[in-house]
Scaffold this active site. Structure first.
Site, PDB file in Angstrom:
ATOM      1  N   SER A 194       0.826  -1.213   0.000  1.00 51.44           N
ATOM      2  CA  SER A 194       0.000   0.000   0.000  1.00 51.44           C
ATOM      3  C   SER A 194       0.853   1.252   0.000  1.00 51.44           C
ATOM      4  O   SER A 194       0.371   2.345  -0.326  1.00 51.44           O
ATOM      5  CB  SER A 194      -0.939   0.011   1.206  1.00 51.44           C
ATOM      6  OG  SER A 194      -0.221   0.199   2.412  1.00 51.44           O
ATOM      7  N   CYS A 227      -1.807   0.648  10.400  1.00 52.72           N
ATOM      8  CA  CYS A 227      -1.240  -0.708  10.417  1.00 52.72           C
ATOM      9  C   CYS A 227      -1.238  -1.335   9.008  1.00 52.72           C
ATOM     10  O   CYS A 227      -2.223  -1.211   8.272  1.00 52.72           O
ATOM     11  CB  CYS A 227      -2.046  -1.571  11.373  1.00 52.72           C
ATOM     12  SG  CYS A 227      -1.612  -3.322  11.356  1.00 52.72           S
ATOM     13  N   GLY A 230       2.402   1.029   5.767  1.00 49.54           N
ATOM     14  CA  GLY A 230       2.781   1.365   4.397  1.00 49.54           C
ATOM     15  C   GLY A 230       2.778   2.856   4.124  1.00 49.54           C
ATOM     16  O   GLY A 230       3.681   3.390   3.471  1.00 49.54           O
ATOM     17  N   ASP A 246      -3.798   3.149  15.005  1.00 49.48           N
ATOM     18  CA  ASP A 246      -4.410   1.879  14.611  1.00 49.48           C
ATOM     19  C   ASP A 246      -4.308   0.913  15.782  1.00 49.48           C
ATOM     20  O   ASP A 246      -3.300   0.899  16.491  1.00 49.48           O
ATOM     21  CB  ASP A 246      -3.697   1.289  13.381  1.00 49.48           C
ATOM     22  CG  ASP A 246      -4.567   0.286  12.637  1.00 49.48           C
ATOM     23  OD1 ASP A 246      -5.051  -0.667  13.277  1.00 49.48           O
ATOM     24  OD2 ASP A 246      -4.768   0.471  11.430  1.00 49.48           O
ATOM     25  N   ASP A 284      -6.041   5.784   5.014  1.00 48.52           N
ATOM     26  CA  ASP A 284      -6.388   4.739   4.049  1.00 48.52           C
ATOM     27  C   ASP A 284      -7.248   3.682   4.740  1.00 48.52           C
ATOM     28  O   ASP A 284      -7.008   2.485   4.608  1.00 48.52           O
ATOM     29  CB  ASP A 284      -5.111   4.114   3.473  1.00 48.52           C
ATOM     30  CG  ASP A 284      -5.394   3.151   2.321  1.00 48.52           C
ATOM     31  OD1 ASP A 284      -6.405   3.348   1.625  1.00 48.52           O
ATOM     32  OD2 ASP A 284      -4.615   2.203   2.147  1.00 48.52           O
ATOM     33  N   LYS A 313     -12.987   4.674  -0.558  1.00 47.22           N
ATOM     34  CA  LYS A 313     -13.325   3.368  -1.109  1.00 47.22           C
ATOM     35  C   LYS A 313     -14.672   3.481  -1.823  1.00 47.22           C
ATOM     36  O   LYS A 313     -15.648   4.007  -1.258  1.00 47.22           O
ATOM     37  CB  LYS A 313     -13.403   2.326   0.011  1.00 47.22           C
ATOM     38  CG  LYS A 313     -12.207   2.330   0.958  1.00 47.22           C
ATOM     39  CD  LYS A 313     -10.896   2.014   0.258  1.00 47.22           C
ATOM     40  CE  LYS A 313      -9.745   2.039   1.252  1.00 47.22           C
ATOM     41  NZ  LYS A 313      -8.441   1.755   0.640  1.00 47.22           N
TER      42      LYS A 313
END
Length: 362
Positions: A194, A227, A230, A246, A284, A313
């Site tokens: 990612s 987490c 990335g 996270d 993200d 998303k």
């Protein structure tokens, strides 16, 4: 020359068609989009000659969300003779040369769509590039300097070995990447793939000559849903100290840098430490796009950050409509608080069922 070809990720042809139709109508240009599902491109045919060139000059390419490339093309050349494909292509460029100065063209891209089927054409395209480039230069074209700010990139877009569109894109209002795809190498020490999404986003949204000013060791960032790290990796690589938010574990290599603080909290409930200036927010998280948009809006309105990159998303249906609704709602939220801002969104190559958004407060 009354057509545009727009490249995209397969499966997003309808979104490209809806977007280019809207952007064209805003400029009083009308036409229709030819859509073949999972083809990896869309042809938008204008009703009036010359309008495609106008759109290629006037529509800011960096404001198109779903298109990877935007080129003006002629009618499809079909049934090309395998023994001589070059002559009919040169004839098309002869017609194009009546309207634009092909001597200013700086590069030739012989391309195909980014699909599994079309990739079989890739080897042919690579081999065909050299003789076609030589033929174009023999005509006196392709004389522009590689670092020129004005001019064109010439494109020969093959849909089959014997069929292609011939055209051009304008420097400064196109993608300078072959097939509109930036080629990034996955860092061996990155915690997840990612990381390439944020790297591509930074390269897309932040001018190279401004990157060191806007992302450096004097800045602090927050990564919501971090987490295994990335996206945090990209910020740390540029020197930022990062609050990684996270409940999951972060990669040990990131802890070893001494540049992160792991906050095992819910990204929707986390607030930055008091009296701590946050420069960057990245996010993200897998969540409904409207909920993410509202979260980002809250951070900007509360003054918790000045710049942000985040993903939305996308739903299975009405993806274009959902994107436009989220962006419009964000713009309204910020405008109501009299904040000045710049917002960009792009369906990046390393994105899948999502788009990446960048907002900077002025």
């Amino acid at each position: 020359m009354n057509k545009l070809a727009l490249y995209c990720r397969i499966g997003f042809e309808k979104e490209v068609a809806a977007e280019i139709t809207d952007r064209a109508s805003e400029r009083g240009v009308f036409g229709f989009a030819r859509v073949v599902e999972n083809s990896g491109y869309v042809i938008f045919e204008c009703y009036q000659p010359g309008d495609a060139d106008r759109l290629a000059r006037e529509i800011p390419f960096n404001r198109l969300i779903f298109a990877r490339q935007m080129i003006v093309v002629s009618d499809l050349l079909e049934n090309l003779d395998p023994q001589d494909r070059i002559s009919p292509i040169l004839a098309q460029y002869e017609r194009i040369a009546e309207d634009i100065n092909l001597k200013q063209a700086v590069e030739l891209f012989v391309e195909t769509a980014d699909t599994n089927e079309a990739k079989e054409l890739s080897t042919f395209c690579r081999k065909f590039t050299v003789p076609l480039r030589q033929a174009l230069k023999k005509k006196g074209w392709l004389q522009g300097k590689p670092n020129a700010k004005r001019g064109q990139i010439l494109h020969c877009f093959f849909t089959q070995p014997n069929c292609c569109y011939v055209g051009y894109s304008y420097l400064g209002n196109n993608s300078t990447h072959f097939m509109g795809i930036p080629r990034l190498k996955f860092p061996a020490d990155a915690p997840s793939r990612s990381t390439l999404k944020l790297e591509e986003a930074i390269l897309t949204f932040i001018p190279r000559n401004e990157e060191s000013k806007r992302l450096n060791e004097n800045m602090v960032g927050v990564d919501l849903g971090a987490c295994p790290g990335g996206w945090t990796y990209q910020l740390v690589k540029r020197g930022l100290f990062v609050y990684a938010v996270d409940h999951g574990k972060m990669a040990a290599s990131l802890h070893d840098t001494g540049r992160i603080e792991h906050c095992p909290e819910d990204g929707f409930k986390f607030q930055p430490p008091k009296r701590k200036h946050i420069d960057w927010l990245v996010c993200d998280m897998v969540e409904q796009p409207s909920r993410i948009a509202n979260l980002i809006g809250k951070w900007l309105i509360n003054g918790w950050c000045r710049e942000t990159i985040f993903n939305l998303k996308l739903p299975m249906k009405k993806r274009y409509q959902e994107v436009m609704l989220c962006l419009e709602n964000l713009a309204v939220m910020l405008a109501e608080k009299e904040l000045e801002f710049d917002i960009q969104a792009k369906h990046l190559y390393h994105d899948r069922e999502e788009i990446t958004v960048h907002i900077a407060l002025k």
